[in-house]
Design an enzyme around this catalytic site. Sequence first.
Site, PDB file in Angstrom:
ATOM      1  N   TYR A  11     -13.466  -1.586   9.833  1.00  0.00           N
ATOM      2  CA  TYR A  11     -12.540  -2.354  10.682  1.00  0.00           C
ATOM      3  C   TYR A  11     -12.209  -1.605  11.985  1.00  0.00           C
ATOM      4  CZ  TYR A  11      -7.988  -4.538  11.853  1.00  0.00           C
ATOM      5  OH  TYR A  11      -6.930  -5.152  12.480  1.00  0.00           O
ATOM      6  N   ILE A  12     -11.712  -0.391  11.860  1.00  0.00           N
ATOM      7  CA  ILE A  12     -11.263   0.318  13.068  1.00  0.00           C
ATOM      8  C   ILE A  12     -12.466   0.883  13.832  1.00  0.00           C
ATOM      9  CG2 ILE A  12      -9.778   2.154  13.946  1.00  0.00           C
ATOM     10  CD1 ILE A  12      -8.048   1.801  11.392  1.00  0.00           C
ATOM     11  N   ASN A  35     -17.658  -0.095   2.145  1.00  0.00           N
ATOM     12  CA  ASN A  35     -16.633  -1.108   2.421  1.00  0.00           C
ATOM     13  C   ASN A  35     -16.913  -1.838   3.740  1.00  0.00           C
ATOM     14  OD1 ASN A  35     -14.229  -2.451   1.660  1.00  0.00           O
ATOM     15  ND2 ASN A  35     -13.052  -1.234   3.128  1.00  0.00           N
ATOM     16  N   SER A 124      -2.938   8.929   9.338  1.00  0.00           N
ATOM     17  CA  SER A 124      -2.102   7.769   9.054  1.00  0.00           C
ATOM     18  C   SER A 124      -0.627   8.155   9.089  1.00  0.00           C
ATOM     19  CB  SER A 124      -2.464   7.265   7.657  1.00  0.00           C
ATOM     20  OG  SER A 124      -1.458   6.417   7.176  1.00  0.00           O
ATOM     21  N   TYR A 148      -3.846   8.833  -1.660  1.00  0.00           N
ATOM     22  CA  TYR A 148      -4.497   8.484  -0.388  1.00  0.00           C
ATOM     23  C   TYR A 148      -3.834   9.254   0.762  1.00  0.00           C
ATOM     24  CZ  TYR A 148      -5.245   6.016   3.991  1.00  0.00           C
ATOM     25  OH  TYR A 148      -5.505   5.733   5.310  1.00  0.00           O
ATOM     26  N   LYS A 152      -5.120  12.465   3.544  1.00  0.00           N
ATOM     27  CA  LYS A 152      -4.960  12.555   5.006  1.00  0.00           C
ATOM     28  C   LYS A 152      -4.255  13.852   5.374  1.00  0.00           C
ATOM     29  CE  LYS A 152      -6.948   8.719   6.027  1.00  0.00           C
ATOM     30  NZ  LYS A 152      -8.294   8.788   6.584  1.00  0.00           N
ATOM     31  N   ASN A 197      -4.790  -6.550   0.101  1.00  0.00           N
ATOM     32  CA  ASN A 197      -3.548  -5.814  -0.173  1.00  0.00           C
ATOM     33  C   ASN A 197      -2.622  -5.867   1.023  1.00  0.00           C
ATOM     34  OD1 ASN A 197      -4.280  -4.644  -2.734  1.00  0.00           O
ATOM     35  ND2 ASN A 197      -5.749  -3.381  -1.584  1.00  0.00           N
TER      36      ASN A 197
HETATM   37  P1  NAD Z   1     -12.709   0.513   6.509  1.00  0.00           P
HETATM   38  O1  NAD Z   1     -12.800   0.628   5.037  1.00  0.00           O
HETATM   39  O2  NAD Z   1     -12.871  -0.818   7.140  1.00  0.00           O
HETATM   40  O3  NAD Z   1     -13.742   1.531   7.194  1.00  0.00           O
HETATM   41  C1  NAD Z   1     -14.061   2.762   6.619  1.00  0.00           C
HETATM   42  C2  NAD Z   1     -15.575   2.866   6.581  1.00  0.00           C
HETATM   43  O4  NAD Z   1     -15.943   4.115   5.972  1.00  0.00           O
HETATM   44  C3  NAD Z   1     -16.222   1.762   5.740  1.00  0.00           C
HETATM   45  O5  NAD Z   1     -17.192   1.089   6.532  1.00  0.00           O
HETATM   46  C4  NAD Z   1     -16.870   2.501   4.576  1.00  0.00           C
HETATM   47  O6  NAD Z   1     -18.073   1.893   4.150  1.00  0.00           O
HETATM   48  C5  NAD Z   1     -17.081   3.885   5.165  1.00  0.00           C
HETATM   49  N1  NAD Z   1     -17.138   4.967   4.174  1.00  0.00           N
HETATM   50  C6  NAD Z   1     -16.291   5.218   3.147  1.00  0.00           C
HETATM   51  N2  NAD Z   1     -16.712   6.284   2.448  1.00  0.00           N
HETATM   52  C7  NAD Z   1     -17.855   6.731   3.053  1.00  0.00           C
HETATM   53  C8  NAD Z   1     -18.771   7.779   2.782  1.00  0.00           C
HETATM   54  N3  NAD Z   1     -18.615   8.577   1.730  1.00  0.00           N
HETATM   55  N4  NAD Z   1     -19.813   7.952   3.602  1.00  0.00           N
HETATM   56  C9  NAD Z   1     -20.019   7.132   4.664  1.00  0.00           C
HETATM   57  N5  NAD Z   1     -19.186   6.090   4.958  1.00  0.00           N
HETATM   58  C10 NAD Z   1     -18.119   5.902   4.156  1.00  0.00           C
HETATM   59  O7  NAD Z   1     -11.297   1.160   6.935  1.00  0.00           O
HETATM   60  P2  NAD Z   1     -10.561   1.137   8.341  1.00  0.00           P
HETATM   61  O8  NAD Z   1      -9.359   0.282   8.200  1.00  0.00           O
HETATM   62  O9  NAD Z   1     -11.523   0.888   9.430  1.00  0.00           O
HETATM   63  O10 NAD Z   1     -10.049   2.649   8.394  1.00  0.00           O
HETATM   64  C11 NAD Z   1     -10.768   3.660   9.067  1.00  0.00           C
HETATM   65  C12 NAD Z   1     -10.051   4.978   8.846  1.00  0.00           C
HETATM   66  O11 NAD Z   1      -8.704   4.863   9.322  1.00  0.00           O
HETATM   67  C13 NAD Z   1      -9.955   5.380   7.372  1.00  0.00           C
HETATM   68  O12 NAD Z   1     -10.103   6.770   7.287  1.00  0.00           O
HETATM   69  C14 NAD Z   1      -8.546   4.976   7.002  1.00  0.00           C
HETATM   70  O13 NAD Z   1      -8.034   5.776   5.963  1.00  0.00           O
HETATM   71  C15 NAD Z   1      -7.794   5.236   8.304  1.00  0.00           C
HETATM   72  N6  NAD Z   1      -6.559   4.448   8.452  1.00  0.00           N
HETATM   73  C16 NAD Z   1      -6.625   3.080   8.356  1.00  0.00           C
HETATM   74  C17 NAD Z   1      -5.431   2.330   8.486  1.00  0.00           C
HETATM   75  C18 NAD Z   1      -5.465   0.829   8.381  1.00  0.00           C
HETATM   76  O14 NAD Z   1      -4.386   0.221   8.278  1.00  0.00           O
HETATM   77  N7  NAD Z   1      -6.604   0.169   8.407  1.00  0.00           N
HETATM   78  C19 NAD Z   1      -4.223   2.982   8.713  1.00  0.00           C
HETATM   79  C20 NAD Z   1      -4.210   4.376   8.820  1.00  0.00           C
HETATM   80  C21 NAD Z   1      -5.391   5.098   8.686  1.00  0.00           C
HETATM   81  N1  UDP Z   2       3.576  -7.323   2.526  1.00  0.00           N
HETATM   82  C1  UDP Z   2       4.036  -8.509   1.966  1.00  0.00           C
HETATM   83  N2  UDP Z   2       3.139  -9.309   1.326  1.00  0.00           N
HETATM   84  C2  UDP Z   2       1.814  -9.014   1.218  1.00  0.00           C
HETATM   85  C3  UDP Z   2       1.347  -7.801   1.798  1.00  0.00           C
HETATM   86  C4  UDP Z   2       2.269  -6.982   2.439  1.00  0.00           C
HETATM   87  O1  UDP Z   2       5.231  -8.809   2.042  1.00  0.00           O
HETATM   88  O2  UDP Z   2       1.057  -9.773   0.614  1.00  0.00           O
HETATM   89  C5  UDP Z   2       4.534  -6.437   3.214  1.00  0.00           C
HETATM   90  C6  UDP Z   2       4.638  -5.062   2.566  1.00  0.00           C
HETATM   91  O3  UDP Z   2       5.615  -5.091   1.545  1.00  0.00           O
HETATM   92  C7  UDP Z   2       5.050  -4.180   3.753  1.00  0.00           C
HETATM   93  C8  UDP Z   2       4.412  -4.879   4.966  1.00  0.00           C
HETATM   94  O4  UDP Z   2       4.076  -6.194   4.534  1.00  0.00           O
HETATM   95  O5  UDP Z   2       6.448  -4.236   3.900  1.00  0.00           O
HETATM   96  C9  UDP Z   2       3.142  -4.189   5.435  1.00  0.00           C
HETATM   97  O6  UDP Z   2       2.312  -3.971   4.298  1.00  0.00           O
HETATM   98  P1  UDP Z   2       0.799  -3.517   4.407  1.00  0.00           P
HETATM   99  O7  UDP Z   2       0.272  -3.387   3.007  1.00  0.00           O
HETATM  100  O8  UDP Z   2       0.058  -4.417   5.331  1.00  0.00           O
HETATM  101  O9  UDP Z   2       0.870  -2.089   5.136  1.00  0.00           O
HETATM  102  P2  UDP Z   2       1.698  -0.758   4.754  1.00  0.00           P
HETATM  103  O10 UDP Z   2       2.884  -0.757   5.670  1.00  0.00           O
HETATM  104  O11 UDP Z   2       2.039  -0.806   3.326  1.00  0.00           O
HETATM  105  O12 UDP Z   2       0.734   0.330   5.106  1.00  0.00           O
END
Ligand code: NAD
Ligand code: UDP
Length: 332
Positions: A11-12, A35, A124, A148, A152, A197
């Site tokens: 995603y990111i 993923n 994060s 998790y 980080k 989730n």
């Molecule tokens: P995502 O799951 O969409 O992307 C992560 C990618 O990493 C996936 O494409 C997956 O296939 C790949 N991956 C996982 N394990 C691997 C491995 N062993 N080798 C090679 N590739 C691997 O997640 P995202 O939302 O894009 O998040 C990217 C990063 O940002 C992650 O480290 C996540 O923990 C961090 N992050 C995400 C959020 C969020 O809300 N999405 C918030 C804070 C931090």
């Molecule tokens: N949340 C919710 N219903 C859902 C999913 C999330 O009410 O189906 C709420 C959750 O309780 C939190 C906020 O939305 O207060 C953001 O949740 P999310 O899981 O997206 O991110 P988090 O802040 O937990 O990293």
Amino acid sequence: MKVLLTGGLGYIGSHTAVELIKAGYDVEIMDNLYNSSIEVLDKLKQITGKETKFYKVDMCNLEEMDKMFETGHFDAVIHFAGLKAVGESTKLPLLYYENNIGGTINLLKCMQKYKVNNLIFSSSACVYSDKNVSPYVEDGILGAVNPYGRTKFFIEEIIKDYANTNSNFKAVILRYFNPIGAHESGLIGENPNGIPNNLMPYITRTALGKLEILNIFGNDYNTPDGTCIRDFIHIVDLANGHLKALNKIDQLKGFNVYNLGTGHGYSVLEVVNTFNKVCADKVKFKFTERRAGDLDCYFACADKAEKELGFKTQKTLEDMCLSAYNFEKNNK
Ligand code: NAD
Ligand code: UDP
């Protein structure tokens, strides 16, 4: 500058790839597709008009990683790869430690061997302790509360220790708050497998009838409308934060930490109401029990990233909702 994005089809990573390619960086992507889908590569081509080199590599496999680095000649790495489901991490902590931490150690070994000295890492807001008062500042109290989050925290410490041994090495830790939304093309976005989730994919799928009703977890929190408050940030703004960090990395030294958030909190109900105001399909919702582990309110102090990286978010909550909705409509 040639930049490797680990986990770059996620995603990111995919949104960051778009912004970096647009800015003229030479981007290459590695992912094990755990993923994400290979189709994202074609979507990137449709958006940017450019072919992106892809390595199907698992970061836990040191041999594969070494081979990629040997031929890659990267100048910088943005390290997104990792597992990210908080609930799953409490059930499968060893998988999370092995993948996220083990994989990062392999990455650092390769960066050391092939003298790649610029790293940006996806951290994060969950590394912060709940003892902090919002807005969260970068030198606030740390204290992750689940496996998790601890991966980080530990990775940040490992990167810091490594940076202390190599004066040429520069690390930028980006602590993301709550990225939501999608690219304006509607081609890439957040696409979790199974029942989401996170809040926004749950909202979009409910609005489009793929799920029945959104459960809002708790309306008795200590906030103005009783629902939780988070710092929701548009994914394209977040992606641009990586571009800003990369543009500045030459001028930085050693280990650096920045929050990426808007600096503003929105309540869950505010997000739902905004979605229902701007999108043609509406979300049905009901209030249910609190979800274990949720904090009532937190949001970022965004000052350091603005002052030192020139990063400022541009998009509104309406943009976040509309773009997420648009992606979900396209996402068959
Ligand atoms: P995502 O799951 O969409 O992307 C992560 C990618 O990493 C996936 O494409 C997956 O296939 C790949 N991956 C996982 N394990 C691997 C491995 N062993 N080798 C090679 N590739 C691997 O997640 P995202 O939302 O894009 O998040 C990217 C990063 O940002 C992650 O480290 C996540 O923990 C961090 N992050 C995400 C959020 C969020 O809300 N999405 C918030 C804070 C931090
Ligand atoms: N949340 C919710 N219903 C859902 C999913 C999330 O009410 O189906 C709420 C959750 O309780 C939190 C906020 O939305 O207060 C953001 O949740 P999310 O899981 O997206 O991110 P988090 O802040 O937990 O990293």
